[in-house]
Design a protein around this motif. Sequence first.
Motif, mmCIF file in Angstrom:
data_model
loop_
_atom_site.group_PDB
_atom_site.id
_atom_site.type_symbol
_atom_site.label_atom_id
_atom_site.label_comp_id
_atom_site.label_asym_id
_atom_site.label_seq_id
_atom_site.Cartn_x
_atom_site.Cartn_y
_atom_site.Cartn_z
ATOM 1 N N SER A 61 0.825 -1.220 0.000
ATOM 2 C CA SER A 61 0.000 0.000 0.000
ATOM 3 C C SER A 61 0.857 1.267 0.000
ATOM 4 C CB SER A 61 -0.953 0.001 1.199
ATOM 5 O OG SER A 61 -0.201 0.041 2.387
ATOM 6 N N THR A 86 4.404 3.923 -4.589
ATOM 7 C CA THR A 86 3.983 5.170 -5.239
ATOM 8 C C THR A 86 3.088 4.912 -6.443
ATOM 9 O OG1 THR A 86 6.147 5.991 -4.641
ATOM 10 C CG2 THR A 86 4.899 7.321 -6.173
ATOM 11 N N LYS A 120 -0.363 4.114 -5.322
ATOM 12 C CA LYS A 120 -1.043 5.298 -4.792
ATOM 13 C C LYS A 120 -1.510 6.206 -5.943
ATOM 14 C CE LYS A 120 2.086 6.158 -1.398
ATOM 15 N NZ LYS A 120 2.713 6.836 -0.270
ATOM 16 N N ASP A 121 -0.616 6.423 -6.924
ATOM 17 C CA ASP A 121 -0.967 7.272 -8.075
ATOM 18 C C ASP A 121 -2.150 6.711 -8.839
ATOM 19 O OD1 ASP A 121 1.077 8.915 -7.528
ATOM 20 O OD2 ASP A 121 2.371 8.298 -9.199
ATOM 21 N N LYS A 122 -2.046 5.427 -9.195
ATOM 22 C CA LYS A 122 -3.055 4.841 -10.088
ATOM 23 C C LYS A 122 -4.382 4.631 -9.378
ATOM 24 C CE LYS A 122 -0.197 3.982 -13.606
ATOM 25 N NZ LYS A 122 0.554 3.311 -14.592
ATOM 26 N N SER A 123 -4.339 4.252 -8.101
ATOM 27 C CA SER A 123 -5.591 3.958 -7.412
ATOM 28 C C SER A 123 -6.342 5.243 -7.050
ATOM 29 C CB SER A 123 -5.337 3.121 -6.155
ATOM 30 O OG SER A 123 -4.476 3.806 -5.280
ATOM 31 N N GLN A 124 -5.589 6.325 -6.893
ATOM 32 C CA GLN A 124 -6.208 7.614 -6.581
ATOM 33 C C GLN A 124 -7.247 8.015 -7.629
ATOM 34 O OE1 GLN A 124 -3.474 10.962 -6.458
ATOM 35 N NE2 GLN A 124 -3.481 10.819 -4.220
ATOM 36 N N LYS A 125 -6.951 7.630 -8.866
ATOM 37 C CA LYS A 125 -7.833 8.049 -9.967
ATOM 38 C C LYS A 125 -9.053 7.141 -10.092
ATOM 39 C CE LYS A 125 -3.729 9.724 -12.284
ATOM 40 N NZ LYS A 125 -2.559 9.082 -12.898
ATOM 41 N N ASN A 178 -12.438 4.815 -8.469
ATOM 42 C CA ASN A 178 -13.434 4.679 -7.418
ATOM 43 C C ASN A 178 -12.909 3.656 -6.398
ATOM 44 O OD1 ASN A 178 -15.557 3.664 -5.918
ATOM 45 N ND2 ASN A 178 -17.028 3.746 -7.624
ATOM 46 N N LYS A 179 -12.901 4.039 -5.139
ATOM 47 C CA LYS A 179 -12.303 3.203 -4.088
ATOM 48 C C LYS A 179 -12.845 1.780 -4.058
ATOM 49 C CE LYS A 179 -9.954 4.914 -0.126
ATOM 50 N NZ LYS A 179 -9.127 5.867 -0.861
ATOM 51 N N ILE A 229 -11.098 -0.762 -7.076
ATOM 52 C CA ILE A 229 -9.668 -0.957 -7.299
ATOM 53 C C ILE A 229 -9.407 -2.459 -7.371
ATOM 54 C CG2 ILE A 229 -7.355 -0.610 -6.348
ATOM 55 C CD1 ILE A 229 -8.535 1.867 -4.875
#
Length: 325
Positions: A103, A106, A109-114, A116-117, A120
């Motif tokens: 988790s 980086t 974090k970058d890709k999952s930010q974009k 819907n939670k 993923i």
Amino acid sequence: MERILSGIKPTGQLTLGNYIGALKNFKAFQEQGECFIFIADLHALTLPIEPETLRTNSRDIAAFYLAAGLDPNKCNIFLQSHVSAHAELNAIMQNYLYMGELSRMTQFKDKSQKLNKEKIGLGLFAYPVLMASDIVLYDATIVPVGDDQIQHVELTRDLVKRFNNRYGDILIMPKAVVTKVGARIMSLSDPTKKMSKSDPKGDIFLKDDINVMRKKIMSAVTDSEAIVKFDRENKPGISNLLTIYASLKGISIEDAEKEFEGANYGTFKRAVADAVIAEIEPFQKRYFEYLNSGYVDEVLEKGAKRAREISNATLKRVHDAVGLL
Ligand code: AMP
Ligand code: TRP
């Protein structure tokens, strides 16, 4: 003898960034030891992709590898999905990497930010497990990557340490090797962002028409100082063009700066465009020849055969070590 391993995922159109940061460097590695350069098609599934796009991109990358001078007699070129040991080792190694460390990656974090939670994919989270499996399967000692992938190779090193502590000397310790000049090519329209397969204005795609390439370079965002000098902070646009120029010419940034002392931006950009075209035009020609020849499938088949030999031996070693009958 060194074992060299690297891969590119077929998620989009390859850019000049991929060429300078990855493709262009692979050729030199095949003189250093046995080389395994693959197409990370399983990794491409970690974000939504159309089947037809995945197919086209995968064959494209194989042809790009050949056009970049990879020689199937020195370097095994293959598709990750054609060698089942990748998925099999992944199933084992997922138990030796931890959710906490995954988790903190980086890229995740970058890709999952974009996204819907709630949506993923597990594969995106576990991406580094598969990548670590790719690497250790071939006893790779050298892993050429762009700087964004160093963190994943470091995690692989942690895994090797952890696994070997538990079971003895089973896995070989890999090392990331990053090219000094050109490790990170930036977007031409926003030089604070990486050039990355998604911005048609700021990215130079390897399949772009030569005239389009020139136009994109001539309209690259710069600054108003009118001095060609490397300064990532204050002059990201000019610094990026200097990086592109220096890495294609095989010279240092300092030498490139000297060459353009007193030059205006128009002259400088024209020289950068000339350098890009001088390199990419013949490369494109070779790419089209390979793509239309049927040779690509032959190369992929031969590469997978050798890849299976090596990777099955590692898989067996791991099975024995952990107690799988
Ligand atoms: P990717 O496109 O993320 O699958 O990356 C494939 C390879 O190209 C990796 O080794 C990356 O680090 C490298 N790469 C991708 N984009 C760039 C860029 N803008 N500059 C330099 N290297 C890059
Ligand atoms: N994750 C790499 C990238 O996005 C591609 C890749 C997958 C890779 N497996 C690998 C690179 C193993 C080096 C070694 O660029």
